[in-house]
Scaffold this active site. Structure first.
Site, PDB file in Angstrom:
ATOM      1  N   HIS A 131       0.048  -6.642  -2.365  1.00  0.00           N
ATOM      2  CA  HIS A 131       0.005  -6.644  -0.895  1.00  0.00           C
ATOM      3  C   HIS A 131      -1.365  -7.196  -0.478  1.00  0.00           C
ATOM      4  O   HIS A 131      -2.355  -7.019  -1.211  1.00  0.00           O
ATOM      5  CB  HIS A 131       0.157  -5.194  -0.438  1.00  0.00           C
ATOM      6  CG  HIS A 131       0.280  -4.973   1.036  1.00  0.00           C
ATOM      7  ND1 HIS A 131      -0.808  -4.983   1.877  1.00  0.00           N
ATOM      8  CD2 HIS A 131       1.355  -4.705   1.816  1.00  0.00           C
ATOM      9  CE1 HIS A 131      -0.411  -4.725   3.113  1.00  0.00           C
ATOM     10  NE2 HIS A 131       0.907  -4.557   3.104  1.00  0.00           N
ATOM     11  N   ASP A 208      -2.786   0.877  -6.534  1.00  0.00           N
ATOM     12  CA  ASP A 208      -2.329   0.923  -5.147  1.00  0.00           C
ATOM     13  C   ASP A 208      -0.994   1.660  -5.147  1.00  0.00           C
ATOM     14  O   ASP A 208       0.039   1.100  -5.511  1.00  0.00           O
ATOM     15  CB  ASP A 208      -2.188  -0.511  -4.611  1.00  0.00           C
ATOM     16  CG  ASP A 208      -1.579  -0.553  -3.217  1.00  0.00           C
ATOM     17  OD1 ASP A 208      -1.208   0.515  -2.694  1.00  0.00           O
ATOM     18  OD2 ASP A 208      -1.454  -1.660  -2.667  1.00  0.00           O
ATOM     19  N   GLN A 211       3.352   2.355  -2.225  1.00  0.00           N
ATOM     20  CA  GLN A 211       4.822   2.341  -2.307  1.00  0.00           C
ATOM     21  C   GLN A 211       5.364   3.219  -3.421  1.00  0.00           C
ATOM     22  O   GLN A 211       6.581   3.368  -3.541  1.00  0.00           O
ATOM     23  CB  GLN A 211       5.330   0.899  -2.517  1.00  0.00           C
ATOM     24  CG  GLN A 211       5.039  -0.045  -1.373  1.00  0.00           C
ATOM     25  CD  GLN A 211       5.831   0.300  -0.105  1.00  0.00           C
ATOM     26  OE1 GLN A 211       6.847   1.012  -0.152  1.00  0.00           O
ATOM     27  NE2 GLN A 211       5.372  -0.204   1.026  1.00  0.00           N
ATOM     28  N   LYS A 234       3.801   6.515   4.844  1.00  0.00           N
ATOM     29  CA  LYS A 234       4.936   6.078   4.013  1.00  0.00           C
ATOM     30  C   LYS A 234       5.507   7.262   3.231  1.00  0.00           C
ATOM     31  O   LYS A 234       6.526   7.155   2.574  1.00  0.00           O
ATOM     32  CB  LYS A 234       4.494   4.977   3.053  1.00  0.00           C
ATOM     33  CG  LYS A 234       4.071   3.695   3.782  1.00  0.00           C
ATOM     34  CD  LYS A 234       3.736   2.606   2.807  1.00  0.00           C
ATOM     35  CE  LYS A 234       2.884   1.517   3.415  1.00  0.00           C
ATOM     36  NZ  LYS A 234       3.642   0.518   4.169  1.00  0.00           N
ATOM     37  N   CYS A 372       3.459  -9.101   4.009  1.00  0.00           N
ATOM     38  CA  CYS A 372       2.034  -9.049   3.646  1.00  0.00           C
ATOM     39  C   CYS A 372       1.832  -9.356   2.164  1.00  0.00           C
ATOM     40  O   CYS A 372       0.995  -8.722   1.496  1.00  0.00           O
ATOM     41  CB  CYS A 372       1.403  -7.695   3.985  1.00  0.00           C
ATOM     42  SG  CYS A 372       1.384  -7.357   5.734  1.00  0.00           S
TER      43      CYS A 372
HETATM   44  N1  PMP Z   1      -0.255  -1.567  -0.407  1.00  0.00           N
HETATM   45  C1  PMP Z   1       1.065  -1.674  -0.365  1.00  0.00           C
HETATM   46  C2  PMP Z   1       1.824  -1.954  -1.628  1.00  0.00           C
HETATM   47  C3  PMP Z   1       1.734  -1.516   0.851  1.00  0.00           C
HETATM   48  O1  PMP Z   1       3.056  -1.625   0.908  1.00  0.00           O
HETATM   49  C4  PMP Z   1       0.985  -1.250   2.009  1.00  0.00           C
HETATM   50  C5  PMP Z   1       1.659  -1.095   3.368  1.00  0.00           C
HETATM   51  N2  PMP Z   1       2.688  -1.988   3.623  1.00  0.00           N
HETATM   52  C6  PMP Z   1      -0.404  -1.134   1.911  1.00  0.00           C
HETATM   53  C7  PMP Z   1      -0.988  -1.290   0.682  1.00  0.00           C
HETATM   54  C8  PMP Z   1      -1.255  -0.827   3.084  1.00  0.00           C
HETATM   55  O2  PMP Z   1      -0.925   0.409   3.633  1.00  0.00           O
HETATM   56  P1  PMP Z   1      -1.460   0.840   5.082  1.00  0.00           P
HETATM   57  O3  PMP Z   1      -1.062  -0.279   6.000  1.00  0.00           O
HETATM   58  O4  PMP Z   1      -0.743   2.107   5.361  1.00  0.00           O
HETATM   59  O5  PMP Z   1      -2.932   0.993   4.955  1.00  0.00           O
END
Ligand code: PMP
Length: 414
Positions: A131, A208, A211, A234, A372
């Site tokens: 991401h 990270d 997910q 999430k 993203c």
């Molecule tokens: N890493 C991953 C794999 C994600 O899916 C996301 C959110 N889509 C993020 C980081 C960032 O999370 P946040 O926007 O809640 O900070």
């Protein structure tokens, strides 16, 4: 006589849905079908009530007060850290830092750890699946230090090519920052193996977990990761709150990220000394109600039991994948052997945004775009996908409605 195979504990999806008030929403004439859980999950009443109760009966600023409410709020905040530490199986609560979310957690490490540890010629290893939140902070840190970024490639199914690690992991590798689960494809990455290999060359590893926390049991000590980042929203908790786990020995050696109140030992105009962890990384008044809500989400999930949720989600994914795959002209993107409930797909000649717009007109919420993860989309030769992402409160009937409506989309576009 053969012993019957063990079956997953009974899971009453209808009863669980009652816990989530928003799932009763109607979108025009249609009942809401919420399949955008990878972007943000919905909140059970247990979380909504915990936040309401906090503001109704327990709110004051924490740590600095001697009065009753300040002590009550401080207790709730400190107890939530214990709950989070148990959830991650951290060795100590002080290894869990409250931040705004996974994005801030990764920025904290890239900025504070990066400043103290990265030198010209060092290498940071990422993967094609990342991401943007686990790419851009490292680009900024690498540029500041004169370090270099390298990428673990993937195959066409969306799985990491682990054979490439022999060449990529060297004595120059200072850090591996790797997603646990791909938000765009649902691939589960075998991070345990990657961590072991990275540690063998002396690299530090950040996982990270944005997910993975909603789907997989997490044990940071068993994984042996150095850092682990996730977002509350999430995980069926509030927005604006998340956690950075870090091994105490590493966090203790890192300089502050943000500075101000609560993170200091002593301030004079000549010099300031900083508190130990976790306070050193929690400058200013924290998101107390968010922390309380996150702890409520973790307790709610623990009550449902991971095994039952996971079995239902895998059932949903298999059912939805088969139904969507059967539609002519649909191509599923991301077919890793080990996946969570994320179903990314494209349809011949139909833009993903058109798919999402038509589904929305029938009350079905999915996401369309690059998720993203633009470098991943470039690798796949796509500008974006349509993505349905499931949570344990989704039903097989909802998966069927998704497939039936996609068939309508196909007919509309001839
Ligand atoms: N890493 C991953 C794999 C994600 O899916 C996301 C959110 N889509 C993020 C980081 C960032 O999370 P946040 O926007 O809640 O900070």
């Amino acid at each position: 006589m053969t012993t019957p195979a063990p079956t997953a504990p009974a899971f009453e999806v209808a009863a669980v849905r009652e816990d989530f008030p928003i799932l009763a929403t109607r979108v025009g004439a249609h009942p809401l079908i919420y399949l955008d859980n990878a972007a943000s999950a919905q909140k059970p009443r247990a979380v909504i009530d915990a936040i309401s109760d906090y503001y109704s009966a327990r709110h004051a600023n924490i740590h600095r007060g001697v009065h009753y409410l300040s002590a009550t709020a401080t207790d709730a905040y400190d107890q939530a850290r214990v709950t989070v530490a148990q959830f991650l199986h951290a060795a100590e609560p002080r290894e869990c830092i409250f931040v705004r979310g996974a994005t801030e957690a990764i920025n904290l490490v890239a900025s504070a750890w990066g400043r103290a540890n990265l030198r010209p010629g060092d290498e940071i290893l990422l993967s094609t699946l990342e991401h943007h939140a686990n790419i851009v902070p490292w680009q900024i840190a690498a540029e500041a230090a004169g370090a270099k970024i390298k990428i673990i490639p993937i195959n066409d199914q969306g799985e990491l090519l682990l054979d490439s690690l022999d060449a990529l992991l060297t004595a120059r590798t200072k850090l591996l920052a790797i997603t646990h689960v791909s938000n765009a494809l649902g691939t589960v990455v075998s991070v345990r193996e990657l961590i072991r290999r990275a540690h063998a060359v002396g690299a530090v590893v950040l996982v990270d977990g944005a997910q993975s926390v909603p789907h997989l049991p997490i044990d940071v000590q068993d994984l042996d990761c150095d850092f682990f980042a996730f977002s509350g929203h999430k995980l069926f908790g509030p927005t604006g709150i998340g956690v950075l786990y870090g091994k105490a020995a590493l966090l203790e050696k890192m300089p502050p990220y943000q500075s101000g109140g609560d993170m200091i030992e002593r301030v004079t105009f000549e010099k300031t000394t900083f508190r130990s962890i976790p306070e050193r990384f929690e400058a200013g008044t924290p998101h107390i109600s968010g922390v309380v809500g996150l702890a409520a989400a973790i307790r709610y999930l623990a009550k449902l039991g991971h095994a039952a949720l996971a079995a239902h989600e895998q059932n949903l994914l298999a059912h939805a994948t088969a139904a969507v795959r059967a539609i002519p002209g649909v191509r599923i993107i991301g077919e890793a052997k080990d996946k969570v409930g994320v179903l990314s797909f494209v349809m011949d000649g139909i833009h993903p945004h058109d798919i999402a717009t038509i589904l929305d007109s029938e009350g079905i919420a999915i996401r369309a775009g690059h998720h993203c993860a633009q470098p991943l989309m470039q690798r796949l030769g796509l500008t974006g996908t349509a993505r349905a992402s499931f949570a344990f409160y989704n039903t097989l009937a909802e998966a069927d409605r998704l497939a039936a409506t996609l068939l309508k989309v196909k007919k509309m576009f001839g």
